[in-house]
Scaffold this motif. Structure first.
Motif, short mmCIF file in Angstrom:
data_model
loop_
_atom_site.label_atom_id
_atom_site.label_comp_id
_atom_site.label_asym_id
_atom_site.label_seq_id
_atom_site.Cartn_x
_atom_site.Cartn_y
_atom_site.Cartn_z
N LEU A 25 0.84 -1.19 0.00
CA LEU A 25 0.00 0.00 0.00
C LEU A 25 0.88 1.24 0.00
O LEU A 25 1.84 1.33 0.76
N ARG A 26 0.53 2.16 -0.88
CA ARG A 26 1.21 3.46 -0.94
C ARG A 26 0.13 4.54 -0.85
O ARG A 26 -0.88 4.46 -1.55
N ILE A 27 0.36 5.54 -0.01
CA ILE A 27 -0.59 6.64 0.06
C ILE A 27 -0.05 7.79 -0.79
O ILE A 27 1.16 7.95 -0.96
N ALA A 28 -0.99 8.56 -1.33
CA ALA A 28 -0.60 9.63 -2.25
C ALA A 28 0.03 10.82 -1.52
O ALA A 28 1.02 11.38 -1.98
N ALA A 45 -0.90 -3.76 9.65
CA ALA A 45 -0.07 -3.44 8.49
C ALA A 45 1.37 -3.25 8.93
O ALA A 45 1.64 -2.65 9.97
N GLN A 46 2.29 -3.77 8.14
CA GLN A 46 3.71 -3.68 8.47
C GLN A 46 4.34 -2.50 7.76
O GLN A 46 4.20 -2.39 6.54
N TRP A 55 3.33 0.43 3.27
CA TRP A 55 2.94 -0.67 4.15
C TRP A 55 2.79 -1.96 3.36
O TRP A 55 2.46 -1.95 2.18
N ARG A 56 3.00 -3.06 4.07
CA ARG A 56 2.71 -4.38 3.52
C ARG A 56 1.55 -4.95 4.33
O ARG A 56 1.58 -4.95 5.56
N LEU A 57 0.53 -5.41 3.63
CA LEU A 57 -0.66 -6.00 4.25
C LEU A 57 -0.63 -7.50 4.03
O LEU A 57 -0.55 -7.96 2.89
N LEU A 58 -0.69 -8.26 5.11
CA LEU A 58 -0.71 -9.72 5.04
C LEU A 58 -2.12 -10.20 5.33
O LEU A 58 -2.71 -9.82 6.35
N ALA A 66 -2.61 -13.93 9.97
CA ALA A 66 -2.65 -12.69 9.22
C ALA A 66 -4.06 -12.12 9.35
O ALA A 66 -4.95 -12.76 9.91
N ALA A 67 -4.26 -10.95 8.80
CA ALA A 67 -5.57 -10.29 8.89
C ALA A 67 -6.57 -10.96 7.95
O ALA A 67 -6.21 -11.47 6.89
#
Length: 120
Positions: A25-28, A45-46, A55-58, A66-67
């Motif tokens: 995930l990247r935020i603008a 989120a890592q 972030w990396r979402l598992l 994981a989530a």
């Protein structure tokens, strides 16, 4: 496209037997990093800083450490409601089952032979 809608599209395109999923995930707007992090803590989120991905979402489908997909979807919907735009990228997907055989107490030669026979 909102993050929650992107996420729903990714999940709906997966086969039914997927087990683990890794998303980046990247935020603008990087000035809203702390605000976004306060929302993303709900899905564990890592923090991740590889080529501007934040972030990396598992995720785990039916079991695992994981989530769950509904939790991540709800978290991304909160980001959308807060006006935090971003981008998702699918990095890794694992599907299917693996054979689990207890090898505790067996010598390494037995483990190697077992692995070699199963790899044919």
């Amino acid at each position: 496209m909102p993050l929650a809608a992107d996420f729903r599209e990714i999940i709906e395109s997966l086969p039914d037997d997927w087990t683990d999923l890794e998303l980046d995930l990247r935020i603008a707007d990087e000035s809203r990093y702390v605000e976004a992090a306060s929302y993303l803590v709900t899905c564990n989120a890592q923090p991740y800083s590889h080529h501007d991905w934040h972030w990396r979402l598992l995720l785990a489908h039916r079991f695992g450490h994981a989530a769950a997909a509904p939790t991540v979807h709800g978290t991304l919907a909160l980001l959308d409601d807060a006006g935090i735009a971003g981008e998702l990228a699918l990095r890794e997907l694992r599907s299917g089952r693996v054979e689990v055989v207890q090898m505790w107490g067996r010598p390494q030669s037995v483990r190697d032979e077992f692995r070699q026979l199963r790899a044919q």
